[in-house]
Design an enzyme around this catalytic site. Structure first.
Site, short mmCIF file in Angstrom:
data_model
loop_
_atom_site.label_atom_id
_atom_site.label_comp_id
_atom_site.label_asym_id
_atom_site.label_seq_id
_atom_site.Cartn_x
_atom_site.Cartn_y
_atom_site.Cartn_z
N SER A 132 0.83 -1.20 0.00
CA SER A 132 0.00 0.00 0.00
C SER A 132 0.86 1.25 0.00
O SER A 132 1.98 1.24 0.49
CB SER A 132 -0.92 0.00 1.21
OG SER A 132 -1.72 1.16 1.18
N LYS A 186 -4.74 -6.69 3.56
CA LYS A 186 -4.71 -5.57 2.62
C LYS A 186 -6.14 -5.24 2.17
O LYS A 186 -6.51 -4.07 2.03
CB LYS A 186 -3.83 -5.91 1.41
CG LYS A 186 -3.88 -4.89 0.27
CD LYS A 186 -3.32 -3.56 0.68
CE LYS A 186 -3.19 -2.46 -0.35
NZ LYS A 186 -3.78 -2.46 -1.61
N HIS A 189 -7.78 -3.40 4.89
CA HIS A 189 -7.19 -2.05 4.85
C HIS A 189 -7.94 -1.19 3.82
O HIS A 189 -8.34 -0.07 4.09
CB HIS A 189 -5.70 -2.15 4.51
CG HIS A 189 -5.11 -0.87 3.99
ND1 HIS A 189 -5.30 -0.44 2.69
CD2 HIS A 189 -4.34 0.07 4.58
CE1 HIS A 189 -4.68 0.72 2.52
NE2 HIS A 189 -4.10 1.05 3.65
N ASN A 190 -8.14 -1.75 2.63
CA ASN A 190 -8.82 -0.98 1.58
C ASN A 190 -10.27 -0.70 1.96
O ASN A 190 -10.79 0.38 1.69
CB ASN A 190 -8.78 -1.74 0.25
CG ASN A 190 -7.41 -1.64 -0.40
OD1 ASN A 190 -6.42 -1.43 0.26
ND2 ASN A 190 -7.36 -1.82 -1.70
N GLU A 193 -10.28 2.03 4.33
CA GLU A 193 -10.02 3.26 3.56
C GLU A 193 -11.34 3.81 2.97
O GLU A 193 -11.62 5.00 3.04
CB GLU A 193 -9.02 2.90 2.46
CG GLU A 193 -8.65 3.99 1.51
CD GLU A 193 -7.73 3.42 0.41
OE1 GLU A 193 -6.76 2.69 0.71
OE2 GLU A 193 -8.01 3.68 -0.78
P1 NBP Z 1 -0.90 -2.57 -13.66
O1 NBP Z 1 -1.90 -3.15 -12.73
O2 NBP Z 1 -1.35 -1.54 -14.62
O3 NBP Z 1 -0.24 -3.78 -14.47
C1 NBP Z 1 0.73 -3.54 -15.45
C2 NBP Z 1 1.69 -4.69 -15.51
O4 NBP Z 1 0.98 -5.91 -15.71
C3 NBP Z 1 2.65 -4.55 -16.66
O5 NBP Z 1 3.88 -5.09 -16.28
C4 NBP Z 1 1.97 -5.39 -17.73
O6 NBP Z 1 2.85 -5.85 -18.71
C5 NBP Z 1 1.49 -6.52 -16.91
N1 NBP Z 1 0.43 -7.33 -17.57
C6 NBP Z 1 -0.82 -7.02 -17.92
BR1 NBP Z 1 -1.58 -5.35 -17.72
N2 NBP Z 1 -1.48 -8.01 -18.49
C7 NBP Z 1 -0.62 -9.02 -18.51
C8 NBP Z 1 -0.70 -10.34 -18.96
N3 NBP Z 1 -1.83 -10.83 -19.49
N4 NBP Z 1 0.38 -11.13 -18.83
C9 NBP Z 1 1.49 -10.65 -18.27
N5 NBP Z 1 1.65 -9.39 -17.83
C10 NBP Z 1 0.60 -8.59 -17.93
O7 NBP Z 1 0.40 -2.02 -12.87
P2 NBP Z 1 0.53 -1.22 -11.50
O8 NBP Z 1 -0.43 -0.09 -11.42
O9 NBP Z 1 1.98 -0.94 -11.36
O10 NBP Z 1 0.09 -2.27 -10.40
C11 NBP Z 1 0.74 -3.52 -10.24
C12 NBP Z 1 -0.01 -4.32 -9.20
O11 NBP Z 1 0.06 -3.62 -7.95
C13 NBP Z 1 -1.51 -4.48 -9.48
O12 NBP Z 1 -1.96 -5.70 -9.02
C14 NBP Z 1 -2.14 -3.36 -8.70
O13 NBP Z 1 -3.48 -3.65 -8.36
C15 NBP Z 1 -1.24 -3.35 -7.46
N6 NBP Z 1 -1.19 -2.08 -6.75
C16 NBP Z 1 -1.21 -0.91 -7.41
C17 NBP Z 1 -1.14 0.28 -6.71
C18 NBP Z 1 -1.12 1.59 -7.44
O14 NBP Z 1 -1.16 2.63 -6.75
N7 NBP Z 1 -1.03 1.60 -8.75
C19 NBP Z 1 -1.04 0.26 -5.32
C20 NBP Z 1 -0.98 -0.96 -4.67
C21 NBP Z 1 -1.06 -2.13 -5.39
P3 NBP Z 1 3.00 -5.07 -20.10
O15 NBP Z 1 3.90 -3.89 -19.80
O16 NBP Z 1 3.61 -6.05 -20.99
O17 NBP Z 1 1.62 -4.63 -20.52
#
Ligand code: NBP
Length: 492
Positions: A132, A186, A189-190, A193
């Site tokens: 988080s 987690k 937590h959400n 939130e």
């Molecule tokens: P995203 O949730 O947008 O995911 C992007 C990543 O997933 C890229 O590496 C992408 O690869 C890969 N991907 C996808 Br989309 N589809 C795929 C598939 N079918 N096979 C393999 N790889 C795939 O990224 P993020 O926002 O950095 O979040 C990452 C994780 O962390 C998520 O689970 C999210 O819920 C969690 N999270 C996010 C936050 C936040 O604030 N963003 C906070 C806490 C947790 P590519 O580049 O090849 O498309």
């Protein structure tokens, strides 16, 4: 040589979370290997953000695994769902017994339960970790909530506790519990939130429509609250949002369409609460409030068709009412966290997890969206008594609620009289009153159920006799008069 095991840690997924977490890990003295499905992103990352840091890249899963020291510590930060399972399958042929796969995405905890078991059968230690704090947290100190195969913890503890947020010098990261416990915590937590945000929005609405304060004065109220018991990240950003003016010098917030979005983790918490029979009412109301807000077109029609009271001009002591509102927000927040911990406690019982409650509150103290001064008091409550039955039984919180009560009741009643909805404040108060009520009207409910469906009831011990024995399921023929017990009286 390209395939030499040089990296302490491997991370797959170079979107916003993954890139920032890699930089954080590298800053703490570890060498990281980066991989992404679209491998051009690996090159772009190595040439830009990662330049000059102890970060190497890989262009295939095979190369990635070869570059990791044993046991391999691999974190996935990819979109939750199928991509996680797909990566696990593609990693498996290149792993050895004892290697560790960590899923740091927002996975649903049943998936982490399943993955822990599945991978344990293959000798691989799986960790599902809540992460988080968003982008900023990932880069400079997230709250980390790891759970799963406990044998993995000694191998990842050093990295996790180095990169996590710190609160009073303590890492906001500790082992949560078995299987999907990390993702469960987690999820809660959400959910919390969602509840905190809804409470803040209700306070804003009361200040705006009930007291008629302009937005900048509401911002002043939040600025003041942020120096007291409500001191928290969400109050702080609310203050900043309310102070933010558009180019025309008016508050931007007033121009934002009042339709709330949601990604589903609040809903998961509410559904799980229903599944486990836990009255986590505040999070439920917070989810439903977002649903109600989304019915904008219907609400527009209803606003001209359905009557309610006009909000009267406020005539009393404004500051005294604002103080009541602060207390209402504080008391409702205590209820929400008490409900959240009730759910966590019940989940541990139901799923057979060993959970460390003081460390859960500690993990939420820094780095995450619900971070607040208040969580220190929760940590203390569970440190003083890890077996605390309910947070409300802790002396500090019992007294806090006691002190807040009259203001809280005043705010909820004024909201009802003025026609300003306060679903979260109200449900928190109703929960409090229900929880502290020895005799609820569920006696009548049980009688109704027995009347129409022969669902049976039990008698209060003090009223037990030979017709109505204690501890037995009793059915009565309710259409017979005078309380006659039917022929099929007892169902034992
Ligand atoms: P995203 O949730 O947008 O995911 C992007 C990543 O997933 C890229 O590496 C992408 O690869 C890969 N991907 C996808 Br989309 N589809 C795929 C598939 N079918 N096979 C393999 N790889 C795939 O990224 P993020 O926002 O950095 O979040 C990452 C994780 O962390 C998520 O689970 C999210 O819920 C969690 N999270 C996010 C936050 C936040 O604030 N963003 C906070 C806490 C947790 P590519 O580049 O090849 O498309």
């Amino acid at each position: 040589m390209a395939d030499k095991a040089v990296a302490d840690f491997g991370l797959i997924g170079l979107a916003v979370m993954g890139q920032n977490l890699i930089l954080n890990v590298a800053d703490h003295g570890f060498t990281v290997c980066a991989y992404n499905r679209t491998t051009s992103k690996v090159d772009r990352f190595l040439e830009n953000e990662a330049k000059g840091k102890s970060i190497v890249g890989a262009h295939s899963i095979e190369e990635f695994c070869a570059k990791l020291k044993r046991p391999r510590r691999i974190m996935l930060l990819v979109m939750a769902g199928k991509p996680v399972d797909q990566f696990i399958e593609s990693l498996l042929p290149h792993l050895e017994a004892g290697d560790i796969i960590i899923d740091g995405g927002n996975s649903h905890f049943p998936d982490s339960n399943r993955r822990t078991k599945y991978l344990a059968e293959k000798g691989i230690r799986f960790v599902g970790s809540g992460v988080s704090g968003g982008e900023e947290g990932a880069r400079y100190g997230p709250s980390l909530m790891p759970g799963g195969h406990e044998e993995a913890w000694p191998y990842i503890k050093d990295i996790f506790q180095s990169i996590s947020a710190k609160s009073d010098g303590e890492a906001c990261c500790d082992w949560v519990g078995d299987e999907g416990a990390g993702h469960f915590v987690k999820m809660v937590h959400n959910g919390i939130e969602y509840g905190d945000m809804q409470l803040i929005c209700e306070a804003y609405d009361i200040l705006k429509r009930g007291l008629g304060l302009p937005t900048n004065e509401i911002a002043d109220v939040f600025a003041k609250w942020n120096k007291g018991v409500l001191d928290s990240f969400l109050i702080e950003i609310t203050r900043d949002v309310l102070y933010y003016n558009d180019n025309d010098g008016t508050p931007l917030v007033d121009k934002i369409l009042d339709k709330a979005g949601q990604k589903g983790t609040g809903k998961w918490t509410a559904i799980n609460a229903l599944d486990l029979g836990m009255p986590v009412t505040l999070i439920g109301e917070a989810v439903f409030s977002r649903c109600l807000s989304a019915l904008k077109d219907e609400r527009i029609r209803a606003s001209s068709l359905l009557q309610g009271p006009a909000v009267p001009e406020f005539t009393g002591d404004k500051q005294a009412f604002i103080d009541d509102l602060e207390q209402a927000l504080y008391a409702s927040k205590i209820i929400s966290y008490a409900q959240g911990f009730m759910l966590i406690q019940e989940a541990a019982r139901e799923y057979g997890w060993k959970l460390n409650k003081p460390s859960i509150a500690l993990m939420w103290r820094g780095g995450c969206i619900i971070r607040s001064v208040f969580l220190k008091d929760i940590t203390n409550a569970y440190r003083n008594n890890p077996d605390l039955e309910n947070l409300l039984f802790d002396d500090f919180f019992n007294k806090a609620i006691q002190k807040a009560q009259s203001g809280w009741r005043n705010v909820v009643s004024k909201g009802a009289l003025w026609g300003i909805p306060t679903p979260a404040f109200s449900t928190a108060l109703s929960f409090y009153d229900g929880y502290r009520t020895r005799d609820l009207p569920a006696n009548l409910l049980q009688a109704q159920r027995d009347y129409f469906g022969a669902h049976t009831f039990r008698i209060k011990p003090e009223h037990a006799n030979e017709n109505y024995p204690e501890g037995k399921d009793i059915h009565v023929n309710w259409t017979g008069r005078g309380g006659n017990v039917s022929a099929s009286t007892y169902i034992v």
